[in-house]
Design a protein around this motif. Structure first.
Motif, PDB file in Angstrom:
ATOM      1  N   UNK A   1       0.858  -1.182   0.000  1.00  0.00           N
ATOM      2  CA  UNK A   1       0.000   0.000   0.000  1.00  0.00           C
ATOM      3  C   UNK A   1       0.894   1.232   0.000  1.00  0.00           C
ATOM      4  N   UNK A   2       0.630   2.120  -0.918  1.00  0.00           N
ATOM      5  CA  UNK A   2       1.443   3.322  -1.015  1.00  0.00           C
ATOM      6  C   UNK A   2       0.999   4.346   0.024  1.00  0.00           C
ATOM      7  N   UNK A   3       1.788   5.375   0.182  1.00  0.00           N
ATOM      8  CA  UNK A   3       1.492   6.430   1.151  1.00  0.00           C
ATOM      9  C   UNK A   3       0.201   7.157   0.772  1.00  0.00           C
ATOM     10  N   UNK A   4       0.025   7.413  -0.485  1.00  0.00           N
ATOM     11  CA  UNK A   4      -1.183   8.092  -0.947  1.00  0.00           C
ATOM     12  C   UNK A   4      -2.434   7.261  -0.666  1.00  0.00           C
ATOM     13  N   UNK A   5      -2.342   5.963  -0.899  1.00  0.00           N
ATOM     14  CA  UNK A   5      -3.479   5.088  -0.615  1.00  0.00           C
ATOM     15  C   UNK A   5      -3.764   5.052   0.879  1.00  0.00           C
ATOM     16  N   UNK A   6      -2.730   5.028   1.694  1.00  0.00           N
ATOM     17  CA  UNK A   6      -2.925   5.045   3.145  1.00  0.00           C
ATOM     18  C   UNK A   6      -3.651   6.312   3.572  1.00  0.00           C
ATOM     19  N   UNK A   7      -3.273   7.428   2.989  1.00  0.00           N
ATOM     20  CA  UNK A   7      -3.930   8.702   3.328  1.00  0.00           C
ATOM     21  C   UNK A   7      -5.394   8.667   2.906  1.00  0.00           C
ATOM     22  N   UNK A   8      -5.655   8.156   1.714  1.00  0.00           N
ATOM     23  CA  UNK A   8      -7.037   8.083   1.230  1.00  0.00           C
ATOM     24  C   UNK A   8      -7.862   7.146   2.099  1.00  0.00           C
ATOM     25  N   UNK A   9      -7.316   5.977   2.431  1.00  0.00           N
ATOM     26  CA  UNK A   9      -8.051   5.021   3.267  1.00  0.00           C
ATOM     27  C   UNK A   9      -8.295   5.574   4.661  1.00  0.00           C
ATOM     28  N   UNK A  10      -7.271   6.179   5.257  1.00  0.00           N
ATOM     29  CA  UNK A  10      -7.456   6.727   6.604  1.00  0.00           C
ATOM     30  C   UNK A  10      -8.443   7.891   6.591  1.00  0.00           C
ATOM     31  N   UNK A  11      -8.427   8.690   5.527  1.00  0.00           N
ATOM     32  CA  UNK A  11      -9.406   9.769   5.393  1.00  0.00           C
ATOM     33  C   UNK A  11     -10.818   9.220   5.275  1.00  0.00           C
ATOM     34  N   UNK A  12     -10.974   8.157   4.502  1.00  0.00           N
ATOM     35  CA  UNK A  12     -12.287   7.534   4.351  1.00  0.00           C
ATOM     36  C   UNK A  12     -12.781   6.967   5.681  1.00  0.00           C
ATOM     37  N   UNK A  13     -11.899   6.309   6.411  1.00  0.00           N
ATOM     38  CA  UNK A  13     -12.276   5.751   7.718  1.00  0.00           C
ATOM     39  C   UNK A  13     -12.639   6.872   8.681  1.00  0.00           C
ATOM     40  N   UNK A  14     -11.862   7.947   8.676  1.00  0.00           N
ATOM     41  CA  UNK A  14     -12.161   9.079   9.560  1.00  0.00           C
ATOM     42  C   UNK A  14     -13.507   9.697   9.192  1.00  0.00           C
ATOM     43  N   UNK A  15     -13.780   9.819   7.914  1.00  0.00           N
ATOM     44  CA  UNK A  15     -15.061  10.372   7.463  1.00  0.00           C
ATOM     45  C   UNK A  15     -16.223   9.473   7.885  1.00  0.00           C
ATOM     46  N   UNK A  16     -16.048   8.166   7.771  1.00  0.00           N
ATOM     47  CA  UNK A  16     -17.091   7.230   8.184  1.00  0.00           C
ATOM     48  C   UNK A  16     -17.322   7.311   9.693  1.00  0.00           C
ATOM     49  N   UNK A  17     -16.265   7.404  10.472  1.00  0.00           N
ATOM     50  CA  UNK A  17     -16.414   7.529  11.925  1.00  0.00           C
ATOM     51  C   UNK A  17     -17.116   8.824  12.288  1.00  0.00           C
ATOM     52  N   UNK A  18     -16.720   9.905  11.646  1.00  0.00           N
ATOM     53  CA  UNK A  18     -17.363  11.199  11.920  1.00  0.00           C
ATOM     54  C   UNK A  18     -18.845  11.151  11.567  1.00  0.00           C
ATOM     55  N   UNK A  19     -19.172  10.574  10.427  1.00  0.00           N
ATOM     56  CA  UNK A  19     -20.571  10.459  10.008  1.00  0.00           C
ATOM     57  C   UNK A  19     -21.387   9.612  10.965  1.00  0.00           C
ATOM     58  N   UNK A  20     -20.821   8.509  11.414  1.00  0.00           N
ATOM     59  CA  UNK A  20     -21.564   7.646  12.337  1.00  0.00           C
ATOM     60  C   UNK A  20     -21.770   8.330  13.677  1.00  0.00           C
ATOM     61  N   UNK A  21     -20.783   9.080  14.149  1.00  0.00           N
ATOM     62  CA  UNK A  21     -20.947   9.820  15.405  1.00  0.00           C
ATOM     63  C   UNK A  21     -22.018  10.892  15.251  1.00  0.00           C
ATOM     64  N   UNK A  22     -22.040  11.571  14.114  1.00  0.00           N
ATOM     65  CA  UNK A  22     -23.066  12.587  13.871  1.00  0.00           C
ATOM     66  C   UNK A  22     -24.461  11.976  13.843  1.00  0.00           C
ATOM     67  N   UNK A  23     -24.601  10.849  13.201  1.00  0.00           N
ATOM     68  CA  UNK A  23     -25.912  10.187  13.123  1.00  0.00           C
ATOM     69  C   UNK A  23     -26.371   9.777  14.515  1.00  0.00           C
ATOM     70  N   UNK A  24     -25.484   9.213  15.294  1.00  0.00           N
ATOM     71  CA  UNK A  24     -25.852   8.779  16.647  1.00  0.00           C
ATOM     72  C   UNK A  24     -26.219   9.977  17.512  1.00  0.00           C
ATOM     73  N   UNK A  25     -25.473  11.056  17.430  1.00  0.00           N
ATOM     74  CA  UNK A  25     -25.789  12.230  18.252  1.00  0.00           C
ATOM     75  C   UNK A  25     -27.115  12.851  17.821  1.00  0.00           C
TER      76      UNK A  25
END
Length: 116
Positions: free
Chosen positions: A29-53
């Motif tokens: 996995x390249x550095x760029x892919x890691x950044x994209x994947x971690x950004x996607x995971x962070x976005x999913x976590x943020x969205x799920x927290x917003x929905x729950x709140x």
């Protein structure tokens, strides 16, 4: 013999190129892919927290609305009861008996009729 040496040399080169191709098929996995994947995971976590709140705030507001509806129903029942008491207490017969108890007399010359 030249041809045999050439063929052996050619086979060695082919084996080296095959080995190199196998090494290239290993993918990291390249550095760029890691950044994209971690950004996607962070976005999913943020969205799920917003929905729950949002759901929890909707639940608390709904609970508050139901509580207020219950209070409104109780107050309406109390208001209806008080209206019934006003109707009972303002009856002409009751007022007349109360007036007699207090010593008041009816003077028909002094009575004025009020029309609505």
């Amino acid at each position: 013999m030249n041809n045999v040496a050439y063929k052996v040399r050619e086979q060695d080169q082919q084996q080296k190129t095959v080995r190199q191709v196998v090494r290239k098929t290993k993918r990291k996995i390249t550095v760029g892919e890691k950044i994209v994947y971690s950004g996607f995971v962070a976005l999913m976590l943020f969205g799920s927290v917003q929905i729950i709140s949002n759901q929890s705030s909707l639940y608390s507001i709904s609970e508050e609305v139901q509580s207020l509806d219950g209070k409104i129903d109780k107050q309406e029942a109390k208001n209806n009861e008080l209206k019934l008491q006003v109707t009972e207490l303002s009856a002409y017969d009751r007022i007349w008996t109360k007036a007699k108890e207090l010593g008041l007399k009816l003077n028909e010359n002094n009575v004025k009729v009020v029309n609505d």
